[in-house]
Design a protein around this motif. Structure first.
Motif, PDB file in Angstrom:
ATOM      1  N   SER A  69       0.754  -1.319  -0.012  1.00  0.00           N
ATOM      2  CA  SER A  69       0.149   0.157  -0.084  1.00  0.00           C
ATOM      3  C   SER A  69       0.498   1.106   0.360  1.00  0.00           C
ATOM      4  CB  SER A  69      -1.338  -0.031   1.129  1.00  0.00           C
ATOM      5  OG  SER A  69      -0.015  -0.119   2.565  1.00  0.00           O
ATOM      6  N   VAL A  70       0.555   1.916  -0.867  1.00  0.00           N
ATOM      7  CA  VAL A  70       1.280   3.398  -0.933  1.00  0.00           C
ATOM      8  C   VAL A  70       1.268   4.150   0.915  1.00  0.00           C
ATOM      9  CG1 VAL A  70       1.519   6.231  -1.782  1.00  0.00           C
ATOM     10  CG2 VAL A  70       0.497   3.931  -2.929  1.00  0.00           C
ATOM     11  N   VAL A  71       0.571   3.486   1.354  1.00  0.00           N
ATOM     12  CA  VAL A  71       0.688   4.878   2.842  1.00  0.00           C
ATOM     13  C   VAL A  71       1.921   3.843   3.567  1.00  0.00           C
ATOM     14  CG1 VAL A  71      -1.116   4.253   4.300  1.00  0.00           C
ATOM     15  CG2 VAL A  71      -0.817   5.301   4.953  1.00  0.00           C
ATOM     16  N   VAL A  72       2.076   2.841   3.443  1.00  0.00           N
ATOM     17  CA  VAL A  72       2.864   2.032   3.901  1.00  0.00           C
ATOM     18  C   VAL A  72       4.272   2.708   3.574  1.00  0.00           C
ATOM     19  CG1 VAL A  72       4.097  -0.708   4.998  1.00  0.00           C
ATOM     20  CG2 VAL A  72       2.131   0.257   5.275  1.00  0.00           C
ATOM     21  N   GLY A  73       4.367   2.150   1.917  1.00  0.00           N
ATOM     22  CA  GLY A  73       5.577   2.503   1.180  1.00  0.00           C
ATOM     23  C   GLY A  73       6.433   4.392   1.329  1.00  0.00           C
ATOM     24  N   ARG A  74       5.377   5.019   0.781  1.00  0.00           N
ATOM     25  CA  ARG A  74       5.382   6.460   0.976  1.00  0.00           C
ATOM     26  C   ARG A  74       6.040   6.677   2.824  1.00  0.00           C
ATOM     27  NH1 ARG A  74       7.572   9.006  -1.712  1.00  0.00           N
ATOM     28  NH2 ARG A  74       8.737   9.439   0.134  1.00  0.00           N
ATOM     29  N   SER A  75       5.362   6.340   3.223  1.00  0.00           N
ATOM     30  CA  SER A  75       5.820   6.526   5.614  1.00  0.00           C
ATOM     31  C   SER A  75       7.493   5.943   5.489  1.00  0.00           C
ATOM     32  CB  SER A  75       4.859   5.909   6.385  1.00  0.00           C
ATOM     33  OG  SER A  75       3.532   6.339   5.890  1.00  0.00           O
ATOM     34  N   VAL A  76       7.488   5.147   5.082  1.00  0.00           N
ATOM     35  CA  VAL A  76       9.306   4.494   4.731  1.00  0.00           C
ATOM     36  C   VAL A  76      10.019   4.823   4.262  1.00  0.00           C
ATOM     37  CG1 VAL A  76      10.700   2.560   4.620  1.00  0.00           C
ATOM     38  CG2 VAL A  76       8.452   2.324   4.983  1.00  0.00           C
ATOM     39  N   ALA A  77       9.659   5.807   2.901  1.00  0.00           N
ATOM     40  CA  ALA A  77      10.309   6.137   1.923  1.00  0.00           C
ATOM     41  C   ALA A  77      11.002   7.759   2.448  1.00  0.00           C
ATOM     42  CB  ALA A  77       9.918   6.880   0.432  1.00  0.00           C
ATOM     43  N   THR A  78       9.573   8.523   2.951  1.00  0.00           N
ATOM     44  CA  THR A  78       9.814   9.842   3.822  1.00  0.00           C
ATOM     45  C   THR A  78      10.855   9.962   5.405  1.00  0.00           C
ATOM     46  OG1 THR A  78       7.641  10.313   3.503  1.00  0.00           O
ATOM     47  CG2 THR A  78       8.817  11.459   5.402  1.00  0.00           C
ATOM     48  N   ALA A  79      10.367   8.987   6.346  1.00  0.00           N
ATOM     49  CA  ALA A  79      11.934   8.557   7.123  1.00  0.00           C
ATOM     50  C   ALA A  79      12.653   8.239   6.249  1.00  0.00           C
ATOM     51  CB  ALA A  79      11.038   7.179   8.517  1.00  0.00           C
ATOM     52  N   ALA A  80      12.799   7.497   5.227  1.00  0.00           N
ATOM     53  CA  ALA A  80      14.621   7.254   4.426  1.00  0.00           C
ATOM     54  C   ALA A  80      15.178   8.734   4.064  1.00  0.00           C
ATOM     55  CB  ALA A  80      14.232   6.051   4.055  1.00  0.00           C
ATOM     56  N   GLU A  81      14.354   9.155   3.786  1.00  0.00           N
ATOM     57  CA  GLU A  81      15.577  10.469   2.759  1.00  0.00           C
ATOM     58  C   GLU A  81      15.459  11.455   3.696  1.00  0.00           C
ATOM     59  OE1 GLU A  81      11.485  11.133   0.109  1.00  0.00           O
ATOM     60  OE2 GLU A  81      11.780   9.070  -1.162  1.00  0.00           O
ATOM     61  N   VAL A  82      14.476  11.350   4.545  1.00  0.00           N
ATOM     62  CA  VAL A  82      14.901  12.485   5.859  1.00  0.00           C
ATOM     63  C   VAL A  82      16.150  12.273   6.820  1.00  0.00           C
ATOM     64  CG1 VAL A  82      14.624  13.902   7.800  1.00  0.00           C
ATOM     65  CG2 VAL A  82      12.940  13.304   5.901  1.00  0.00           C
TER      66      VAL A  82
END
Length: 312
Positions: A94-107
């Motif tokens: 799901s996008v909400v899971v993947g996007r949350s992981v991506a946000t934390a990783a990119e920061v």
């Protein structure tokens, strides 16, 4: 793992080019995880004082772990956020899971660069580099807001702005590294030059391929009069809807940036850990002329401050 998930996963046959791409992503990501564990063992176990400060190394390794494992997760379960497409039918796609992981990783990745720039800027007294260190994380946080806006509303203009901000942030990083070139000789200057060249390549990719791709998608949506989702509706949508597709045509525009992102960018994260750990070794590669000039200026200040003292 549900039977439905197994059934849909099995349709990703090796005759499909996506299978080879996905297999390569997972192989590279698995190797990256192994390298991170190796670095953790080597750097974490170093005695205090032999390398950079213990707390600093631990923080750098933690930030790198968030990025390495976050990118691995996104490699194992690829998805395209705005389109809501994925390779495997599982709630983890799901996008909400993947996007949350991506946000934390990119920061966390941005924070790694900020730590390196702060380390080198403090060591050399380079204000330009220190200023770059302070702006990169706030810029990436703003970029993440535009990314979420694009994902929730399906508005590709948000992606174009997001990646434009990434370009600005890494232009600042590159500028800060350029300021350090006169400060170092030998292998340190070579490493800085390689980093600058890599950043220049990344900026060229963003400007010529990535941002234009999102602008083209945005113009296409405007032309057909697509209706955007409201943020709350979008949040419900990204939490409940993901479309499994193994059609290469739907993935071909994502392959280039995902491949570079989940490989070269992760290698950069790992390399930052190594470079940061060498803090105690960097002064020996300082440019002699620069050090001598600073010492001369300091002596002049001492003389001016103590006019009655005889200086031998």
């Amino acid at each position: 793992m549900s039977l439905e998930w197994r059934a849909r996963s099995s349709s990703l046959a090796w005759s499909n080019p996506l299978s080879w791409w996905w297999g390569l992503l997972t192989l590279v990501s698995s190797a990256n995880i192994a390298v991170w564990f190796f670095l953790y063992r080597q750097l974490h176990e170093q005695p205090t004082g032999s390398l950079g400060s213990t707390s600093g190394i631990e923080l750098m390794l933690l930030l790198s772990a968030a990025y390495v494992f976050g990118c691995a997760f996104r490699s194992f379960l690829p998805r395209a956020d705005v389109q809501r497409i994925c390779l495997f039918d599982t709630w983890l796609s799901s996008v909400v899971v993947g996007r949350s992981v991506a946000t934390a990783a990119e920061v966390c990745f941005a924070a790694q660069w900020a730590m390196i720039l702060h380390q080198l800027g403090t060591m050399t007294g380079a204000d330009t580099t220190l200023n770059a260190a302070w702006v990169i994380v706030p810029l990436i946080l703003i970029a993440e807001c535009f990314s979420w806006y694009a994902v929730l509303t399906t508005h590709y203009l948000g992606n174009a702005i997001e990646n434009s901000i990434w370009a600005v942030a890494f232009f600042a990083v590159g500028f800060g590294l350029c300021r350090l070139l006169p400060e170092f000789d030998g292998p340190v200057r070579l490493v800085l030059a390689i980093a600058i060249i890599a950043i220049a390549g990344y900026l060229a990719f963003l400007v010529t391929i990535d941002v234009p791709m999102y602008l083209s998608r945005w113009r296409a949506e405007v032309a057909v009069g697509s209706t955007l989702l409201r943020p709350l509706d979008g949040l419900r949508d990204v939490s409940t809807r993901w479309v499994v597709t193994h059609d290469f045509a739907e993935w071909k525009d994502e392959i280039a940036w995902m491949s570079l992102y989940f490989s070269a960018a992760v290698w950069a994260s790992l390399a930052l850990c190594v470079f940061y750990s060498l803090e105690d070794h960097l002064p020996r590669y300082r440019t002699e002329a620069t050090v001598a000039s600073r010492s001369s200026n300091a002596l002049a200040v001492v003389k001016l401050g103590k006019p009655n003292e005889i200086v031998c």
